[in-house]
Write a protein that holds these residues in place. Structure first.
Motif, PDB file in Angstrom:
ATOM      1  N   SER A  43      43.004  18.556 -38.221  1.00 13.66           N
ATOM      2  CA  SER A  43      41.926  17.789 -38.331  1.00 13.66           C
ATOM      3  C   SER A  43      41.141  17.098 -37.360  1.00 13.66           C
ATOM      4  O   SER A  43      39.987  16.747 -37.028  1.00 13.66           O
ATOM      5  CB  SER A  43      42.145  16.710 -39.814  1.00 13.66           C
ATOM      6  N   ILE A  44      42.091  16.521 -36.403  1.00 17.93           N
ATOM      7  CA  ILE A  44      41.260  15.900 -35.309  1.00 17.93           C
ATOM      8  C   ILE A  44      40.751  16.844 -34.356  1.00 17.93           C
ATOM      9  O   ILE A  44      39.649  16.401 -33.767  1.00 17.93           O
ATOM     10  CB  ILE A  44      42.677  14.744 -34.627  1.00 17.93           C
ATOM     11  N   THR A  45      41.410  17.730 -34.180  1.00 20.91           N
ATOM     12  CA  THR A  45      40.844  18.961 -33.132  1.00 20.91           C
ATOM     13  C   THR A  45      39.386  19.329 -33.629  1.00 20.91           C
ATOM     14  O   THR A  45      38.644  19.571 -32.864  1.00 20.91           O
ATOM     15  CB  THR A  45      41.818  20.020 -33.174  1.00 20.91           C
ATOM     16  N   VAL A  46      39.334  19.534 -34.897  1.00 21.42           N
ATOM     17  CA  VAL A  46      38.180  20.176 -35.604  1.00 21.42           C
ATOM     18  C   VAL A  46      37.025  19.147 -35.404  1.00 21.42           C
ATOM     19  O   VAL A  46      36.104  19.312 -35.190  1.00 21.42           O
ATOM     20  CB  VAL A  46      38.316  20.370 -37.053  1.00 21.42           C
ATOM     21  N   ALA A  47      37.427  17.651 -35.613  1.00 18.76           N
ATOM     22  CA  ALA A  47      36.463  16.778 -35.646  1.00 18.76           C
ATOM     23  C   ALA A  47      35.802  16.611 -34.010  1.00 18.76           C
ATOM     24  O   ALA A  47      34.917  16.302 -34.040  1.00 18.76           O
ATOM     25  CB  ALA A  47      37.114  15.428 -35.879  1.00 18.76           C
ATOM     26  N   ASN A  48      36.847  16.635 -33.360  1.00 17.74           N
ATOM     27  CA  ASN A  48      36.526  16.484 -31.799  1.00 17.74           C
ATOM     28  C   ASN A  48      35.444  17.803 -31.259  1.00 17.74           C
ATOM     29  O   ASN A  48      34.669  17.626 -30.811  1.00 17.74           O
ATOM     30  CB  ASN A  48      37.801  16.545 -30.799  1.00 17.74           C
ATOM     31  N   PHE A  49      35.953  18.966 -31.918  1.00 22.57           N
ATOM     32  CA  PHE A  49      35.151  20.225 -31.598  1.00 22.57           C
ATOM     33  C   PHE A  49      33.587  19.967 -32.314  1.00 22.57           C
ATOM     34  O   PHE A  49      32.867  20.163 -31.591  1.00 22.57           O
ATOM     35  CB  PHE A  49      35.850  21.472 -32.372  1.00 22.57           C
ATOM     36  N   GLY A  50      33.565  19.313 -33.350  1.00 17.34           N
ATOM     37  CA  GLY A  50      32.099  19.164 -33.961  1.00 17.34           C
ATOM     38  C   GLY A  50      31.304  18.028 -33.263  1.00 17.34           C
ATOM     39  O   GLY A  50      30.002  18.224 -33.343  1.00 17.34           O
ATOM     40  N   HIS A  51      32.053  17.083 -32.446  1.00 17.96           N
ATOM     41  CA  HIS A  51      31.218  16.106 -31.469  1.00 17.96           C
ATOM     42  C   HIS A  51      30.745  16.860 -30.073  1.00 17.96           C
ATOM     43  O   HIS A  51      29.892  16.584 -29.831  1.00 17.96           O
ATOM     44  CB  HIS A  51      32.137  14.968 -31.266  1.00 17.96           C
ATOM     45  N   ALA A  52      31.500  17.906 -30.142  1.00 15.92           N
ATOM     46  CA  ALA A  52      31.218  18.675 -28.654  1.00 15.92           C
ATOM     47  C   ALA A  52      30.194  20.103 -28.715  1.00 15.92           C
ATOM     48  O   ALA A  52      29.951  20.336 -27.778  1.00 15.92           O
ATOM     49  CB  ALA A  52      32.585  19.237 -28.080  1.00 15.92           C
ATOM     50  N   VAL A  53      29.811  20.419 -30.067  1.00  9.90           N
ATOM     51  CA  VAL A  53      28.914  21.409 -30.160  1.00  9.90           C
ATOM     52  C   VAL A  53      27.567  21.258 -30.832  1.00  9.90           C
ATOM     53  O   VAL A  53      27.818  20.174 -31.884  1.00  9.90           O
ATOM     54  CB  VAL A  53      29.692  22.607 -30.794  1.00  9.90           C
ATOM     55  N   PRO A  54      26.658  21.724 -30.630  1.00 11.65           N
ATOM     56  CA  PRO A  54      25.234  21.662 -31.287  1.00 11.65           C
ATOM     57  C   PRO A  54      25.055  22.153 -32.649  1.00 11.65           C
ATOM     58  O   PRO A  54      24.164  22.678 -32.906  1.00 11.65           O
ATOM     59  CB  PRO A  54      24.401  22.284 -30.158  1.00 11.65           C
ATOM     60  N   TYR A  55      26.237  22.452 -33.389  1.00 13.59           N
ATOM     61  CA  TYR A  55      26.187  23.269 -34.635  1.00 13.59           C
ATOM     62  C   TYR A  55      27.166  22.560 -35.750  1.00 13.59           C
ATOM     63  O   TYR A  55      28.101  21.975 -35.216  1.00 13.59           O
ATOM     64  CB  TYR A  55      26.103  24.761 -34.665  1.00 13.59           C
ATOM     65  N   GLY A  56      27.030  22.910 -36.809  1.00 11.67           N
ATOM     66  CA  GLY A  56      27.799  22.466 -37.850  1.00 11.67           C
ATOM     67  C   GLY A  56      29.230  23.303 -37.905  1.00 11.67           C
ATOM     68  O   GLY A  56      29.060  24.778 -37.755  1.00 11.67           O
TER      69      GLY A  56
END
Length: 176
Positions: A43-56
């Motif tokens: 879950s933390i990896t997915v959240a961090n990825f979400g902050h780093a990319v310009p899409y959902g």
């Protein structure tokens, strides 16, 4: 008494006593016959990825029954694009990995993740069409879905129904 501590007879008795001690230790020590696969929360990896990319970001809404998430990471793909990898041990003790990226061209990312560019069919999962790819020499099956802003790949040694089970749990999270 000296007879028991000298020569071959003494050596044999000492060896027997040592082996009996080891046998007793193994008898009373609890042993597990089950394979233990470490569970890693992604879950933390997915959240961090979400902050780093310009899409959902796409991620499993829940883990399929009996599956164990056992790896996750964010890596740099081609052209500096971010790639999210989530690895699982399936209920049938096979491997499945979910990868996503906005790497361009999308076809190259999909080909690299699937280890082949040859489609063998399509599969409907929850009303959505996924392209099936199969690489026989690696016993690797892949489901590929190319969207306008991201490419999704589910791949591994798992069979088609198991890969579809993971695909069915994927939901896109809001951007940010």
């Amino acid at each position: 008494m000296q007879r028991f501590t000298q020569g071959f007879y003494g050596y044999a008795v000492a060896l027997f006593v040592c082996l009996a001690g080891v046998g007793l230790f193994l008898l009373v020590t609890p042993q597990s016959r089950e394979q233990h696969i470490p569970r890693l929360d992604y879950s933390i990896t997915v959240a961090n990825f979400g902050h780093a990319v310009p899409y959902g970001v796409w991620a499993p809404q829940r883990d399929p029954a009996g599956w164990v998430p056992n790896s996750n990471r964010i890596a740099k793909g081609e052209n500096g694009a971010q790639v999210l990898y989530l690895g699982f041990a399936t209920a049938k003790q096979q491997h499945a990995m979910f990868a996503q990226s906005n790497e361009q061209p999308a076809a190259e990312f999909a080909n690299r993740m699937a280890n082949t560019d040859k489609a063998v069919g399509t599969q409907q999962v929850g009303g959505v069409t996924w392209e099936q790819r199969y690489r026989e020499d690696k016993n690797q099956r892949s489901l590929v879905r190319v969207l306008p802003d991201v490419t999704l790949v589910i791949t591994g040694t798992a069979d088609w129904p198991e890969l579809a089970e993971l695909a069915g749990t994927l939901r896109q999270r809001p951007q940010g």
